[in-house]
Design an enzyme around this catalytic site. Structure first.
Site, PDB file in Angstrom:
ATOM      1  N   ASP A   1     -38.175 -25.053  -6.772  1.00 32.90           N
ATOM      2  CA  ASP A   1     -37.749 -25.599  -5.477  1.00 32.90           C
ATOM      3  C   ASP A   1     -37.209 -24.452  -4.624  1.00 32.90           C
ATOM      4  OD1 ASP A   1     -36.097 -26.923  -3.386  1.00 32.90           O
ATOM      5  OD2 ASP A   1     -36.527 -28.734  -4.523  1.00 32.90           O
ATOM      6  N   ILE A   2     -37.640 -24.418  -3.365  1.00 32.62           N
ATOM      7  CA  ILE A   2     -37.254 -23.327  -2.462  1.00 32.62           C
ATOM      8  C   ILE A   2     -35.745 -23.327  -2.177  1.00 32.62           C
ATOM      9  CG2 ILE A   2     -37.559 -24.499  -0.223  1.00 32.62           C
ATOM     10  CD1 ILE A   2     -39.285 -22.037   0.603  1.00 32.62           C
TER      11      ILE A   2
ATOM     12  N   GLN B   1     -36.496 -39.148   0.045  1.00 34.53           N
ATOM     13  CA  GLN B   1     -37.747 -38.375  -0.093  1.00 34.53           C
ATOM     14  C   GLN B   1     -38.093 -37.735   1.248  1.00 34.53           C
ATOM     15  OE1 GLN B   1     -41.164 -40.619  -1.470  1.00 34.53           O
ATOM     16  NE2 GLN B   1     -42.421 -38.792  -1.694  1.00 34.53           N
TER      17      GLN B   1
ATOM     18  N   HIS C   1     -43.088 -36.065  -6.408  1.00 39.12           N
ATOM     19  CA  HIS C   1     -42.595 -34.938  -7.196  1.00 39.12           C
ATOM     20  C   HIS C   1     -41.344 -35.342  -7.945  1.00 39.12           C
ATOM     21  CE1 HIS C   1     -40.790 -34.811  -3.191  1.00 39.12           C
ATOM     22  NE2 HIS C   1     -39.709 -34.337  -3.778  1.00 39.12           N
ATOM     23  N   PHE C   2     -41.200 -34.764  -9.126  1.00 42.97           N
ATOM     24  CA  PHE C   2     -40.000 -34.954  -9.926  1.00 42.97           C
ATOM     25  C   PHE C   2     -39.178 -33.674  -9.851  1.00 42.97           C
ATOM     26  CE2 PHE C   2     -40.547 -38.860 -12.514  1.00 42.97           C
ATOM     27  CZ  PHE C   2     -41.797 -39.234 -12.064  1.00 42.97           C
ATOM     28  N   HIS C   3     -37.893 -33.823  -9.594  1.00 41.89           N
ATOM     29  CA  HIS C   3     -36.965 -32.689  -9.635  1.00 41.89           C
ATOM     30  C   HIS C   3     -36.441 -32.553 -11.065  1.00 41.89           C
ATOM     31  CE1 HIS C   3     -36.053 -32.383  -5.188  1.00 41.89           C
ATOM     32  NE2 HIS C   3     -36.543 -33.607  -5.228  1.00 41.89           N
TER      33      HIS C   3
HETATM   34  P1  5GP Z   1     -37.316 -34.582  -1.770  1.00 41.58           P
HETATM   35  O1  5GP Z   1     -36.099 -34.644  -0.895  1.00 41.58           O
HETATM   36  O2  5GP Z   1     -38.576 -35.004  -1.012  1.00 41.58           O
HETATM   37  O3  5GP Z   1     -37.160 -35.293  -3.077  1.00 41.58           O
HETATM   38  O4  5GP Z   1     -37.463 -33.059  -2.161  1.00 41.58           O
HETATM   39  C1  5GP Z   1     -38.290 -32.159  -1.516  1.00 41.58           C
HETATM   40  C2  5GP Z   1     -37.934 -30.810  -2.089  1.00 41.58           C
HETATM   41  O5  5GP Z   1     -38.967 -29.908  -1.759  1.00 41.58           O
HETATM   42  C3  5GP Z   1     -36.633 -30.235  -1.527  1.00 41.58           C
HETATM   43  O6  5GP Z   1     -35.712 -30.036  -2.597  1.00 41.58           O
HETATM   44  C4  5GP Z   1     -37.058 -28.947  -0.865  1.00 41.58           C
HETATM   45  O7  5GP Z   1     -36.153 -27.889  -1.051  1.00 41.58           O
HETATM   46  C5  5GP Z   1     -38.407 -28.654  -1.513  1.00 41.58           C
HETATM   47  N1  5GP Z   1     -39.348 -27.980  -0.639  1.00 41.58           N
HETATM   48  C6  5GP Z   1     -39.687 -28.325   0.633  1.00 41.58           C
HETATM   49  N2  5GP Z   1     -40.595 -27.481   1.128  1.00 41.58           N
HETATM   50  C7  5GP Z   1     -40.851 -26.576   0.152  1.00 41.58           C
HETATM   51  C8  5GP Z   1     -41.712 -25.435   0.072  1.00 41.58           C
HETATM   52  O8  5GP Z   1     -42.436 -25.089   1.007  1.00 41.58           O
HETATM   53  N3  5GP Z   1     -41.700 -24.757  -1.102  1.00 41.58           N
HETATM   54  C9  5GP Z   1     -40.932 -25.112  -2.157  1.00 41.58           C
HETATM   55  N4  5GP Z   1     -41.002 -24.356  -3.263  1.00 41.58           N
HETATM   56  N5  5GP Z   1     -40.098 -26.170  -2.119  1.00 41.58           N
HETATM   57  C10 5GP Z   1     -40.062 -26.893  -0.981  1.00 41.58           C
END
Ligand code: 5GP
Ligand code: ZN
Length: 131
Positions: free
Chosen positions: A28-29, A91, A97-99
């Site tokens: 995760d970035i 989301q 995606h799973f964290h």
């Molecule tokens: P969500 O909130 O949808 O569950 O999580 C999305 C995750 O994707 C966030 O934790 C965010 O930091 C990560 N993310 C968003 N854009 C990118 C990207 O371009 N590259 C990477 N490696 N992670 C990303």
């Protein structure tokens, strides 16, 4: 194409941790802690309702592998598996995606607030869920 599909296609760089024919895992970035990993299907699905069972099976096996890596290679004691399903649930990227979130003691990543059921409420809910 969504941002994670662009990563899968190689159009955007990512720190890839694991890959097989159905699944990609990368850092995760914006990690909670270093090693925070995202695991996702290579075939686009917006959420857990859309994803095919065969993809989901591959994802969850990869999730298990990533958790073990966090312990074995990075020395973490524990981790959370987190999946935000729908914008209201937090989301932000509409590609399932799973964290895998490494945890350290007292890191202030608190669990959700809880409440008690009112009398009869659990039974009402159960009736709807199982009707
Ligand atoms: P969500 O909130 O949808 O569950 O999580 C999305 C995750 O994707 C966030 O934790 C965010 O930091 C990560 N993310 C968003 N854009 C990118 C990207 O371009 N590259 C990477 N490696 N992670 C990303
Ligand atoms: Zn996508």
């Amino acid at each position: 194409m969504c941002i994670f599909c662009k990563i899968i296609a190689g159009e955007i760089p990512a720190h890839k941790v694991y890959e097989d024919d159905k699944v990609l895992a990368f850092l995760d970035i914006k990690p909670v802690h270093p090693g925070h990993i995202l695991v996702l299907p290579k075939k686009h699905a917006a959420n857990i309702e859309e994803v095919e069972e065969v993809e989901l099976s591959a994802i969850i096996l990869a999730v298990k592998k990533m958790g073990a890596l966090l312990k074995d290679r990075l020395g973490y004691e524990a981790y959370n598996i987190y999946q935000n399903n729908g914008p209201v649930a937090g989301q932000t990227v509409m590609h399932l995606h799973f964290h895998i979130i490494p945890r350290v003691a007292n890191d202030n990543l608190n669990h959700w607030p809880v409440r008690d059921y009112t009398p009869g409420e659990a039974e009402e809910v159960l009736k709807k869920l199982t009707a």
